[in-house]
Design a protein around this motif. Structure first.
Motif, mmCIF file in Angstrom:
data_model
loop_
_atom_site.group_PDB
_atom_site.id
_atom_site.type_symbol
_atom_site.label_atom_id
_atom_site.label_comp_id
_atom_site.label_asym_id
_atom_site.label_seq_id
_atom_site.Cartn_x
_atom_site.Cartn_y
_atom_site.Cartn_z
ATOM 1 N N UNK A 260 10.275 -8.953 2.807
ATOM 2 C CA UNK A 260 9.150 -9.104 1.883
ATOM 3 C C UNK A 260 9.698 -9.714 0.602
ATOM 4 N N UNK A 261 9.094 -10.835 0.180
ATOM 5 C CA UNK A 261 9.562 -11.534 -1.016
ATOM 6 C C UNK A 261 8.468 -11.590 -2.068
ATOM 7 N N UNK A 262 8.892 -11.593 -3.323
ATOM 8 C CA UNK A 262 7.968 -11.687 -4.459
ATOM 9 C C UNK A 262 8.106 -13.054 -5.101
ATOM 10 N N UNK A 263 7.067 -13.451 -5.808
ATOM 11 C CA UNK A 263 7.153 -14.684 -6.587
ATOM 12 C C UNK A 263 6.608 -15.895 -5.856
ATOM 13 N N UNK B 195 0.819 -1.217 0.000
ATOM 14 C CA UNK B 195 0.000 0.000 0.000
ATOM 15 C C UNK B 195 0.847 1.260 0.000
ATOM 16 N N UNK B 196 2.061 1.155 0.528
ATOM 17 C CA UNK B 196 2.977 2.295 0.545
ATOM 18 C C UNK B 196 3.496 2.600 -0.857
ATOM 19 N N UNK B 197 3.426 1.618 -1.766
ATOM 20 C CA UNK B 197 3.886 1.791 -3.140
ATOM 21 C C UNK B 197 5.396 1.897 -3.281
ATOM 22 N N UNK C 145 0.717 -7.428 -9.255
ATOM 23 C CA UNK C 145 -0.653 -7.827 -8.892
ATOM 24 C C UNK C 145 -0.731 -8.242 -7.418
ATOM 25 N N UNK C 146 -1.890 -8.046 -6.829
ATOM 26 C CA UNK C 146 -2.097 -8.428 -5.430
ATOM 27 C C UNK C 146 -1.756 -9.906 -5.259
#
Length: 153
Positions: free
Chosen positions: A127-130, A96-98, A104-105
């Motif tokens: 915080x990790x993506x994927x 939310x902080x951008x 995508x969510x």
């Protein structure tokens, strides 16, 4: 362009040799040059230098060895799929902080980096993506999402 100072020094010496013998001439001209490899443009990295910013997010990199001593263990747990100490570890991080790249969510998940002496989860997170067990694109915040650094892969 790195040869330009050397050429200018040679020209200066040649011109001073042509000057009127009655004029005072410098006895020595020193031109300091710094050699630079022309094989690679400025700003690009070589195999021995690492970029300071992640080109995808624009965030500064942080090496895993520079993270708090509790963080590498959290990264290992993420890669193993747990078990995690805190119930909220692995939940979706909404960004939310951008501050992280727009995705995508559900792309980002957050994990607690324990803070010694804290009565609660503290402010430190990875915080990790994927994919669920992926640590290829992870970010660290020490101040509960006010700022992030990209963990260098």
């Amino acid at each position: 362009m790195s040869r330009l100072p050397m050429i200018l020094a040679t020209l200066l010496l040649a011109l001073s040799a042509c000057a009127d013998p009655g004029e005072a001439r410098p006895t020595q001209t020193t031109v300091q040059t710094t050699p630079r490899s022309t094989s690679q443009p400025i700003g690009q990295t070589t195999p021995t230098t690492q970029p300071t910013r992640d080109p995808h997010s624009g965030l500064r990199y942080i090496r895993a060895s520079d993270l708090p001593r509790e963080a590498p263990a959290v990264l290992r747990l993420i890669a193993q799929g747990g078990p995690f100490r805190y119930e909220r570890d692995g939940v979706t991080f909404g960004n939310r902080e951008g501050m992280l790249p727009r995705q995508p969510r559900g792309t980002y998940r957050e994990y607690t980096v324990p803070t010694p002496g804290s009565r609660d989860r503290g402010a430190r997170r990875i915080v990790c993506a994927g994919a669920t067990r992926s640590t290829a694109e992870c970010y660290y915040t020490a101040d509960h999402y006010a700022s992030f650094r990209r963990i260098q892969p």
